[in-house]
Write a protein that holds these residues in place. Structure first.
Motif, PDB file in Angstrom:
ATOM      1  N   SER A 141      46.706 -42.194  84.698  1.00  0.00           N
ATOM      2  CA  SER A 141      45.591 -42.739  84.091  1.00  0.00           C
ATOM      3  C   SER A 141      45.983 -43.977  83.010  1.00  0.00           C
ATOM      4  O   SER A 141      45.435 -44.886  83.093  1.00  0.00           O
ATOM      5  CB  SER A 141      45.048 -41.554  83.394  1.00  0.00           C
ATOM      6  OG  SER A 141      44.235 -40.756  83.781  1.00  0.00           O
ATOM      7  N   LYS A 142      47.049 -43.610  82.442  1.00  0.00           N
ATOM      8  CA  LYS A 142      47.533 -44.889  81.453  1.00  0.00           C
ATOM      9  C   LYS A 142      47.963 -45.843  82.162  1.00  0.00           C
ATOM     10  O   LYS A 142      47.711 -47.037  81.905  1.00  0.00           O
ATOM     11  CB  LYS A 142      48.911 -44.269  80.744  1.00  0.00           C
ATOM     12  CG  LYS A 142      48.272 -43.437  79.586  1.00  0.00           C
ATOM     13  CD  LYS A 142      49.490 -42.566  78.796  1.00  0.00           C
ATOM     14  CE  LYS A 142      49.309 -41.341  78.045  1.00  0.00           C
ATOM     15  NZ  LYS A 142      50.546 -40.836  77.942  1.00  0.00           N
ATOM     16  N   LEU A 143      48.714 -45.607  83.399  1.00  0.00           N
ATOM     17  CA  LEU A 143      49.068 -46.722  84.219  1.00  0.00           C
ATOM     18  C   LEU A 143      48.215 -47.703  84.752  1.00  0.00           C
ATOM     19  O   LEU A 143      47.813 -48.926  84.977  1.00  0.00           O
ATOM     20  CB  LEU A 143      49.891 -46.258  85.420  1.00  0.00           C
ATOM     21  CG  LEU A 143      50.815 -47.232  86.384  1.00  0.00           C
ATOM     22  CD1 LEU A 143      51.574 -48.163  85.535  1.00  0.00           C
ATOM     23  CD2 LEU A 143      51.500 -46.605  87.506  1.00  0.00           C
ATOM     24  N   ILE A 144      46.710 -46.818  85.108  1.00  0.00           N
ATOM     25  CA  ILE A 144      45.489 -47.811  85.539  1.00  0.00           C
ATOM     26  C   ILE A 144      45.024 -48.557  84.613  1.00  0.00           C
ATOM     27  O   ILE A 144      44.749 -49.634  84.865  1.00  0.00           O
ATOM     28  CB  ILE A 144      44.658 -46.756  86.220  1.00  0.00           C
ATOM     29  CG1 ILE A 144      45.071 -46.144  87.632  1.00  0.00           C
ATOM     30  CG2 ILE A 144      43.175 -47.209  86.401  1.00  0.00           C
ATOM     31  CD1 ILE A 144      44.122 -44.879  88.047  1.00  0.00           C
ATOM     32  N   ARG A 145      45.103 -48.042  83.396  1.00  0.00           N
ATOM     33  CA  ARG A 145      44.849 -48.728  82.205  1.00  0.00           C
ATOM     34  C   ARG A 145      45.524 -50.038  81.779  1.00  0.00           C
ATOM     35  O   ARG A 145      45.123 -51.234  81.729  1.00  0.00           O
ATOM     36  CB  ARG A 145      44.457 -47.908  80.939  1.00  0.00           C
ATOM     37  CG  ARG A 145      43.585 -46.992  80.735  1.00  0.00           C
ATOM     38  CD  ARG A 145      43.308 -46.276  79.644  1.00  0.00           C
ATOM     39  NE  ARG A 145      42.127 -45.296  79.930  1.00  0.00           N
ATOM     40  CZ  ARG A 145      40.672 -45.890  79.889  1.00  0.00           C
ATOM     41  NH1 ARG A 145      40.262 -46.916  79.632  1.00  0.00           N
ATOM     42  NH2 ARG A 145      39.912 -44.848  80.182  1.00  0.00           N
ATOM     43  N   VAL A 146      46.698 -49.872  82.105  1.00  0.00           N
ATOM     44  CA  VAL A 146      47.845 -50.944  81.924  1.00  0.00           C
ATOM     45  C   VAL A 146      47.473 -51.860  83.184  1.00  0.00           C
ATOM     46  O   VAL A 146      47.598 -53.160  82.821  1.00  0.00           O
ATOM     47  CB  VAL A 146      49.105 -50.358  82.095  1.00  0.00           C
ATOM     48  CG1 VAL A 146      50.340 -51.331  82.139  1.00  0.00           C
ATOM     49  CG2 VAL A 146      49.593 -49.467  80.788  1.00  0.00           C
ATOM     50  N   CYS A 147      47.290 -51.702  84.141  1.00  0.00           N
ATOM     51  CA  CYS A 147      47.171 -52.342  85.462  1.00  0.00           C
ATOM     52  C   CYS A 147      45.904 -53.441  85.242  1.00  0.00           C
ATOM     53  O   CYS A 147      46.058 -54.631  85.381  1.00  0.00           O
ATOM     54  CB  CYS A 147      47.038 -51.889  86.642  1.00  0.00           C
ATOM     55  SG  CYS A 147      48.654 -50.976  87.307  1.00  0.00           S
ATOM     56  N   GLY A 148      44.936 -52.701  84.672  1.00  0.00           N
ATOM     57  CA  GLY A 148      43.613 -53.288  84.311  1.00  0.00           C
ATOM     58  C   GLY A 148      43.663 -54.195  83.310  1.00  0.00           C
ATOM     59  O   GLY A 148      43.309 -55.277  83.440  1.00  0.00           O
ATOM     60  N   GLU A 149      44.509 -53.968  82.208  1.00  0.00           N
ATOM     61  CA  GLU A 149      44.591 -54.911  81.257  1.00  0.00           C
ATOM     62  C   GLU A 149      45.515 -56.075  81.490  1.00  0.00           C
ATOM     63  O   GLU A 149      45.207 -57.100  81.128  1.00  0.00           O
ATOM     64  CB  GLU A 149      45.350 -54.344  79.985  1.00  0.00           C
ATOM     65  CG  GLU A 149      45.497 -55.061  78.769  1.00  0.00           C
ATOM     66  CD  GLU A 149      46.444 -54.598  77.599  1.00  0.00           C
ATOM     67  OE1 GLU A 149      46.807 -55.226  76.732  1.00  0.00           O
ATOM     68  OE2 GLU A 149      46.415 -53.120  77.586  1.00  0.00           O
TER      69      GLU A 149
END
Length: 280
Positions: A70-78
């Motif tokens: 979940s955190k990685l998906i957010r980081v990728c999105g940012e």
């Protein structure tokens, strides 16, 4: 032989998860996710790690690994937003920005994705020349709309929705010098959850992968679209498959209440997103 094959598969999955976690740890130590040598190197590694077809089901990982995902998906999105803003501003500094659009490192991916999505649409849409299409979550570099409008759907008006006003300002600047696209690419600084009857104007609605980063938020958006889109209109959703689910949220075709999923496409090349087409 079968058990040996499954052992190899388990080892490969373990190594894959280990590599992804290591890259995530490295990304977490960075001061900024703006484009730089370190950021570019780590994201290239991440994409190359997750791109090959894999039998892994990331939705079945342990709670701890789900948290990291979940955190990685957010980081990728940012990071994706910052990369697109960087290149959109750079392109916008030219007199005719679209003449230089191939500078964007993933431009060829969008050409391939646009070709795929146009082919899918033409198989299922009743009107081969839709008058109005909406793209939700278009961002500062709305390449899907640009590719579809300039190459495939040359009379369609594209309504690009993004809640970030600065993203829309960058995006509209890209097409401002183009006498055709500047008329057919419209930008709305609107939260799609606040758009109701207007959604019935569109024959096709695209939902970007990063709109609704978790299952609950994605479900809220899909429920809203089901309530207000026109009967018979198409919803084109971006999803992910296999290890690519570390990069983007996964949407299950069965999790589209109000819609009927017509087809799911999982590209095996460097196009990362899967595509789901559904009808209301």
């Amino acid at each position: 032989m079968g058990s040996l094959g499954s052992l190899v598969s388990c080892d490969q999955e373990e190594m894959l998860v280990q590599n992804v976690c290591e890259i995530y740890d490295n990304l977490s130590t960075l001061q900024s996710l703006k484009p730089s040598k370190d950021v570019d190197t780590l994201f290239t590694r991440l994409v190359l790690t997750c791109m090959p077809p894999s039998p892994i089901d990331v939705t079945k990982l342990s709670g701890k690994l789900q948290g990291i995902r979940s955190k990685l998906i957010r980081v990728c999105g940012e990071a994706e937003g910052l990369l697109e803003s960087h290149f959109s501003a750079l392109l916008g500094s030219y007199d005719i920005p679209l003449d230089h659009i191939s500078m964007f490192p993933y431009y060829t991916n969008y050409i391939k994705l646009g070709r795929l999505e146009n082919t899918i649409m033409s198989n299922y849409i009743t009107n081969p020349n839709p008058s109005d299409i909406a793209f939700i979550g278009s961002g500062p570099l709305p390449l899907t709309s640009i590719v579809l409008a300039s190459t495939h759907l040359k009379t369609t008006t594209f309504h690009n929705y993004d809640i970030d006003r600065s993203a829309n300002a960058l995006a509209s600047n890209l097409v401002a010098a183009d006498p055709d696209l500047s008329k057919r690419m419209l930008f709305h600084d609107t939260d799609i959850m606040k758009v109701s009857t207007g959604l019935s104007d569109y024959e096709v609605v695209f939902l970007a992968a990063l709109v609704g980063l978790n299952k609950e938020d994605k479900r809220k958006v899909i429920d809203h679209l089901a309530k207000y889109m026109a009967p018979g209109s198409l919803l084109m959703l971006r999803s992910a498959h296999g290890a690519r689910g570390f990069l983007y949220p996964i949407v299950e075709p069965s999790a589209l209440p109000g819609f009927e999923a017509l087809a799911v496409f999982h590209p095996m090349d460097d196009v990362i997103n899967s595509v789901i087409v559904a009808v209301l």
